[in-house]
Motif scaffolding. Structure first.
Motif, PDB file in Angstrom:
ATOM      1  N   ILE B 207      -5.802  -1.295  -8.560  1.00  0.00           N
ATOM      2  CA  ILE B 207      -5.979  -2.211  -9.639  1.00  0.00           C
ATOM      3  C   ILE B 207      -4.314  -3.016  -9.802  1.00  0.00           C
ATOM      4  CG2 ILE B 207      -5.658  -2.091 -12.268  1.00  0.00           C
ATOM      5  CD1 ILE B 207      -7.780   0.241 -11.948  1.00  0.00           C
ATOM      6  N   ALA B 208      -3.478  -2.456  -9.495  1.00  0.00           N
ATOM      7  CA  ALA B 208      -1.994  -3.108  -9.594  1.00  0.00           C
ATOM      8  C   ALA B 208      -1.816  -4.311  -8.419  1.00  0.00           C
ATOM      9  CB  ALA B 208      -0.930  -1.977  -9.054  1.00  0.00           C
ATOM     10  N   VAL B 209      -2.656  -4.007  -7.274  1.00  0.00           N
ATOM     11  CA  VAL B 209      -2.787  -5.175  -6.411  1.00  0.00           C
ATOM     12  C   VAL B 209      -3.691  -6.229  -7.067  1.00  0.00           C
ATOM     13  CG1 VAL B 209      -4.069  -5.811  -4.127  1.00  0.00           C
ATOM     14  CG2 VAL B 209      -2.500  -3.712  -4.346  1.00  0.00           C
ATOM     15  N   GLY B 210      -4.668  -5.709  -7.461  1.00  0.00           N
ATOM     16  CA  GLY B 210      -5.400  -7.109  -8.200  1.00  0.00           C
ATOM     17  C   GLY B 210      -4.580  -7.789  -9.313  1.00  0.00           C
ATOM     18  N   GLN B 211      -3.703  -6.961 -10.045  1.00  0.00           N
ATOM     19  CA  GLN B 211      -2.706  -7.723 -11.073  1.00  0.00           C
ATOM     20  C   GLN B 211      -1.727  -8.375 -10.511  1.00  0.00           C
ATOM     21  OE1 GLN B 211      -2.513  -3.906 -13.091  1.00  0.00           O
ATOM     22  NE2 GLN B 211      -3.760  -4.594 -14.661  1.00  0.00           N
ATOM     23  N   ASP B 212      -1.575  -8.425  -8.884  1.00  0.00           N
ATOM     24  CA  ASP B 212      -0.326  -9.169  -8.327  1.00  0.00           C
ATOM     25  C   ASP B 212       0.969  -8.396  -8.614  1.00  0.00           C
ATOM     26  OD1 ASP B 212      -1.087 -11.274  -6.606  1.00  0.00           O
ATOM     27  OD2 ASP B 212      -1.184 -12.570  -8.255  1.00  0.00           O
ATOM     28  N   LYS B 213       0.768  -7.134  -8.930  1.00  0.00           N
ATOM     29  CA  LYS B 213       2.090  -6.133  -8.944  1.00  0.00           C
ATOM     30  C   LYS B 213       2.398  -5.428  -7.652  1.00  0.00           C
ATOM     31  CE  LYS B 213       0.928  -4.884 -13.862  1.00  0.00           C
ATOM     32  NZ  LYS B 213       0.473  -3.809 -14.760  1.00  0.00           N
ATOM     33  N   VAL B 214       1.424  -5.355  -6.881  1.00  0.00           N
ATOM     34  CA  VAL B 214       1.722  -4.937  -5.555  1.00  0.00           C
ATOM     35  C   VAL B 214       1.003  -5.543  -4.468  1.00  0.00           C
ATOM     36  CG1 VAL B 214       0.951  -2.983  -4.077  1.00  0.00           C
ATOM     37  CG2 VAL B 214       1.658  -2.581  -6.284  1.00  0.00           C
ATOM     38  N   SER B 215       1.368  -5.898  -3.183  1.00  0.00           N
ATOM     39  CA  SER B 215       0.722  -6.848  -2.390  1.00  0.00           C
ATOM     40  C   SER B 215      -0.093  -6.225  -1.458  1.00  0.00           C
ATOM     41  CB  SER B 215       1.973  -7.703  -1.454  1.00  0.00           C
ATOM     42  OG  SER B 215       1.546  -7.399  -0.168  1.00  0.00           O
ATOM     43  N   PRO B 216      -1.227  -6.727  -0.973  1.00  0.00           N
ATOM     44  CA  PRO B 216      -2.057  -5.862  -0.195  1.00  0.00           C
ATOM     45  C   PRO B 216      -1.497  -5.496   1.159  1.00  0.00           C
ATOM     46  CG  PRO B 216      -3.181  -8.008  -0.710  1.00  0.00           C
ATOM     47  CD  PRO B 216      -1.786  -8.114  -1.340  1.00  0.00           C
ATOM     48  N   ASP B 217      -0.510  -6.047   1.577  1.00  0.00           N
ATOM     49  CA  ASP B 217       0.348  -5.619   2.813  1.00  0.00           C
ATOM     50  C   ASP B 217       1.310  -4.223   2.619  1.00  0.00           C
ATOM     51  OD1 ASP B 217      -0.972  -7.701   4.145  1.00  0.00           O
ATOM     52  OD2 ASP B 217       0.793  -9.039   3.494  1.00  0.00           O
ATOM     53  N   GLU B 218       1.528  -4.120   1.024  1.00  0.00           N
ATOM     54  CA  GLU B 218       2.286  -2.974   1.072  1.00  0.00           C
ATOM     55  C   GLU B 218       1.508  -1.590   1.184  1.00  0.00           C
ATOM     56  OE1 GLU B 218       5.158  -3.154  -2.472  1.00  0.00           O
ATOM     57  OE2 GLU B 218       4.172  -5.221  -2.428  1.00  0.00           O
ATOM     58  N   ILE B 219       0.297  -1.434   1.229  1.00  0.00           N
ATOM     59  CA  ILE B 219      -0.475  -0.562   1.031  1.00  0.00           C
ATOM     60  C   ILE B 219      -0.023   0.587   2.266  1.00  0.00           C
ATOM     61  CG2 ILE B 219      -2.782   0.623   1.375  1.00  0.00           C
ATOM     62  CD1 ILE B 219      -2.335  -0.721  -1.245  1.00  0.00           C
ATOM     63  N   LEU B 220       0.068  -0.098   3.502  1.00  0.00           N
ATOM     64  CA  LEU B 220       0.489   0.842   4.729  1.00  0.00           C
ATOM     65  C   LEU B 220       1.952   1.479   4.434  1.00  0.00           C
ATOM     66  CD1 LEU B 220      -0.888   1.838   7.204  1.00  0.00           C
ATOM     67  CD2 LEU B 220       0.389  -0.100   8.370  1.00  0.00           C
ATOM     68  N   GLN B 221       2.824   0.727   4.080  1.00  0.00           N
ATOM     69  CA  GLN B 221       4.246   1.139   3.891  1.00  0.00           C
ATOM     70  C   GLN B 221       4.251   2.460   2.597  1.00  0.00           C
ATOM     71  OE1 GLN B 221       5.072  -3.357   3.235  1.00  0.00           O
ATOM     72  NE2 GLN B 221       6.963  -2.142   2.390  1.00  0.00           N
ATOM     73  N   ILE B 222       3.291   2.064   1.580  1.00  0.00           N
ATOM     74  CA  ILE B 222       3.222   3.045   0.577  1.00  0.00           C
ATOM     75  C   ILE B 222       2.777   4.405   1.076  1.00  0.00           C
ATOM     76  CG2 ILE B 222       2.168   3.894  -1.456  1.00  0.00           C
ATOM     77  CD1 ILE B 222       1.827   0.725  -2.406  1.00  0.00           C
ATOM     78  N   ILE B 223       1.569   4.244   2.027  1.00  0.00           N
ATOM     79  CA  ILE B 223       0.839   5.579   2.877  1.00  0.00           C
ATOM     80  C   ILE B 223       2.064   6.178   3.556  1.00  0.00           C
ATOM     81  CG2 ILE B 223      -0.688   6.371   4.362  1.00  0.00           C
ATOM     82  CD1 ILE B 223      -2.462   4.105   3.470  1.00  0.00           C
ATOM     83  N   LEU B 224       2.756   5.306   4.377  1.00  0.00           N
ATOM     84  CA  LEU B 224       3.714   5.713   5.221  1.00  0.00           C
ATOM     85  C   LEU B 224       5.133   6.578   4.612  1.00  0.00           C
ATOM     86  CD1 LEU B 224       3.518   3.282   8.150  1.00  0.00           C
ATOM     87  CD2 LEU B 224       2.413   5.402   8.043  1.00  0.00           C
ATOM     88  N   SER B 225       5.139   5.963   3.296  1.00  0.00           N
ATOM     89  CA  SER B 225       6.408   6.562   2.593  1.00  0.00           C
ATOM     90  C   SER B 225       6.082   7.902   2.319  1.00  0.00           C
ATOM     91  CB  SER B 225       6.512   5.547   1.412  1.00  0.00           C
ATOM     92  OG  SER B 225       5.657   6.188   0.498  1.00  0.00           O
ATOM     93  N   GLY B 226       4.886   8.213   2.125  1.00  0.00           N
ATOM     94  CA  GLY B 226       4.683   9.743   1.576  1.00  0.00           C
ATOM     95  C   GLY B 226       4.941  10.099   0.221  1.00  0.00           C
ATOM     96  N   ASN B 227       5.438   8.925  -0.468  1.00  0.00           N
ATOM     97  CA  ASN B 227       6.139   9.189  -1.816  1.00  0.00           C
ATOM     98  C   ASN B 227       5.208   8.856  -2.664  1.00  0.00           C
ATOM     99  OD1 ASN B 227       7.565   9.017  -4.151  1.00  0.00           O
ATOM    100  ND2 ASN B 227       9.153   7.688  -3.121  1.00  0.00           N
ATOM    101  N   ARG B 228       4.656   9.755  -3.831  1.00  0.00           N
ATOM    102  CA  ARG B 228       3.682   9.677  -4.913  1.00  0.00           C
ATOM    103  C   ARG B 228       4.467   8.555  -5.514  1.00  0.00           C
ATOM    104  NH1 ARG B 228       0.914   7.904  -7.753  1.00  0.00           N
ATOM    105  NH2 ARG B 228      -0.296   8.678  -9.538  1.00  0.00           N
ATOM    106  N   GLU B 229       5.371   8.228  -6.025  1.00  0.00           N
ATOM    107  CA  GLU B 229       5.929   7.385  -6.837  1.00  0.00           C
ATOM    108  C   GLU B 229       5.774   6.077  -6.380  1.00  0.00           C
ATOM    109  OE1 GLU B 229       9.906   8.197  -8.344  1.00  0.00           O
ATOM    110  OE2 GLU B 229       9.370  10.333  -8.617  1.00  0.00           O
ATOM    111  N   LYS B 230       5.446   5.699  -5.111  1.00  0.00           N
ATOM    112  CA  LYS B 230       5.373   4.485  -4.721  1.00  0.00           C
ATOM    113  C   LYS B 230       4.028   3.725  -4.856  1.00  0.00           C
ATOM    114  CE  LYS B 230       9.291   3.930  -1.569  1.00  0.00           C
ATOM    115  NZ  LYS B 230      10.220   3.415  -2.322  1.00  0.00           N
ATOM    116  N   ALA B 231       2.941   4.723  -5.080  1.00  0.00           N
ATOM    117  CA  ALA B 231       1.740   4.187  -5.438  1.00  0.00           C
ATOM    118  C   ALA B 231       1.363   4.025  -6.816  1.00  0.00           C
ATOM    119  CB  ALA B 231       0.793   5.371  -5.027  1.00  0.00           C
ATOM    120  N   GLY B 232       0.118   3.764  -7.111  1.00  0.00           N
ATOM    121  CA  GLY B 232      -0.150   3.345  -8.370  1.00  0.00           C
ATOM    122  C   GLY B 232      -0.404   4.516  -9.279  1.00  0.00           C
TER     123      GLY B 232
END
Lengths: 258, 258
Positions: B207-232
């Motif tokens: 939903i955050a991607v659809g609202q232009d708050k997160v870019s589609p390319d950031e998904i992998l970075q968020i996964i790799l960060s392992g950090n819950r706070e980076k996800a929506g």
């Protein structure tokens, strides 16, 4: 004083229909809406005049009602302003100013209802409040043929619940057809007005056609018989949704200026 | 003694989730189902073993559970036989006999969830129990691009609610895509298993991607960060439905004979 036309959507599951009852314990959509609008406009005598008296358990996406108010709230902001005062199953979708002589019932040109059927071997619990369940496979082609036979201006007494006291049972049906999507079969019907339970009796009759208990060609005979017993059962309320009410608002606005 | 695999559909609105609670006042789907099956089979000690612990307010069309019973009721008749003993928001859709060593959780190959969003200017009261409401128009193309970036085998710790005590947060996502129909946007995700709140956090992120708050390319970075706070955010439960659980029943049956 402004006359404001509201478009209202609701889930009728938890209400004893649209129309306000004398007993305050009976929860109705109109009752809840009036309460919220009275609070919003600080106007304890405000009343709503609704376009359609939907029954207990029947839903609406395009119910209409007018109110007369003195207010500084911009008309288009009313839906948002009233939101927090309403329960989550009633939503004011739109508000627009209309001429002082506009009447939501008398100025209605036509209305569209949808009747939804869940047609499959097992019930779907997520659809139980919004469809009627029919186990046996329905013949869509026959239902559609039967539906088209409702189109026209007829005395629909055979499709009116007993005890109704309307002066005329003549109505015009402009369009009637059946569509399916997955397990859901939808009957759409548009007319200048509907008798008490008329759409639900039409739906019950079309279900009987889909089950091969009534032939599509019998529809006209049933109408002409004027005999309620010849038509099908009254299908359950939860399948029914008042989709849209049509007005010629532009024509009306011009009239009021003339 | 037969081991029977049940397919169960439910509207989770009125339940504190699937899993039976110690306190009998807490209404759960498993609790109601067990009560009905105990009455049907006159077996006060019967227990259900469920495949997925859906949360409060989450729905299912394809939940699975096994029971072990001695009965003369033909297995395929169980759904109909138990119907009148269950509340209308829980339906046993199917019953089939499985080998004695079949386990609904351990033998699961993959699961599919659907997450539904009502995306339009105003809420739809008929959809309030089955969607989450997002006012601002969502960019479907970006959401779909982002969804495809979830596919793969990763440590999904960033998409797991705090306090979860699973031994491994590695999961495989086989498919993830977004579809729209009218005002409803559906996210479908299939994987070998899901962490606590994982689908709802994925939905919140999409939903955050659809609202232009997160870019589609950031998904992998968020996964790799392992950090819950980076996800929506964790999207609301009522949008979520457990659609299907897949088993290799044929392979299993052959195994048990071997």
């Amino acid at each position: 004083m402004k006359r404001i036309l509201l478009t209202i959507a609701y889930d009728g599951t938890n209400y004893s229909g649209w129309q306000k009852q004398l007993s305050p314990e009976v929860k109705t959509v109109e009752g809840e809406l009036e309460k919220a609008l009275r609070a919003l406009f600080r106007s304890p005598n405000l009343i709503c005049i609704g376009a359609s008296r939907t029954d207990r358990g029947v839903h609406a996406l395009g119910q209409r009602a007018t109110i007369d108010v003195e207010t500084n709230i911009p008309v288009e902001k009313i839906p948002l302003a009233v939101r927090s005062l309403l329960p989550s199953d009633i939503v004011v979708v739109k508000a627009e100013e209309v001429p002082a002589d506009f009447h939501p019932r008398y100025d209605c040109i036509k209305k569209t209802y949808e009747y939804r059927i869940w047609n499959g071997p097992m019930r779907n619990p997520k659809e139980r409040l919004y469809t009627t369940f029919v186990y046996s496979p329905l013949d869509l082609e026959k239902m559609n043929k039967a539906a088209s036979n409702f189109i026209g201006t007829y005395d629909f007494a055979a499709f009116c619940a007993a005890g109704s006291t309307v002066s005329s049972t003549v109505r015009s049906i402009f369009d009637c057809y059946v569509k399916s999507e997955g397990n859901v079969i939808s009957i759409y019907v548009t007319g200048d007005g509907f008798l008490y339970n008329m759409v639900r009796i039409m739906a019950g009759t079309l279900i009987a056609v889909g089950q091969d208990k009534v032939s599509p060609d019998e529809i006209l005979q049933i109408i002409l018989s004027g005999n309620r017993e010849k038509a099908g059962i009254t299908a359950e309320p939860q399948g029914l949704t008042l989709q849209e009410i049509y007005y010629d608002l532009h024509g009306k606005a011009v009239d009021s200026e003339g």
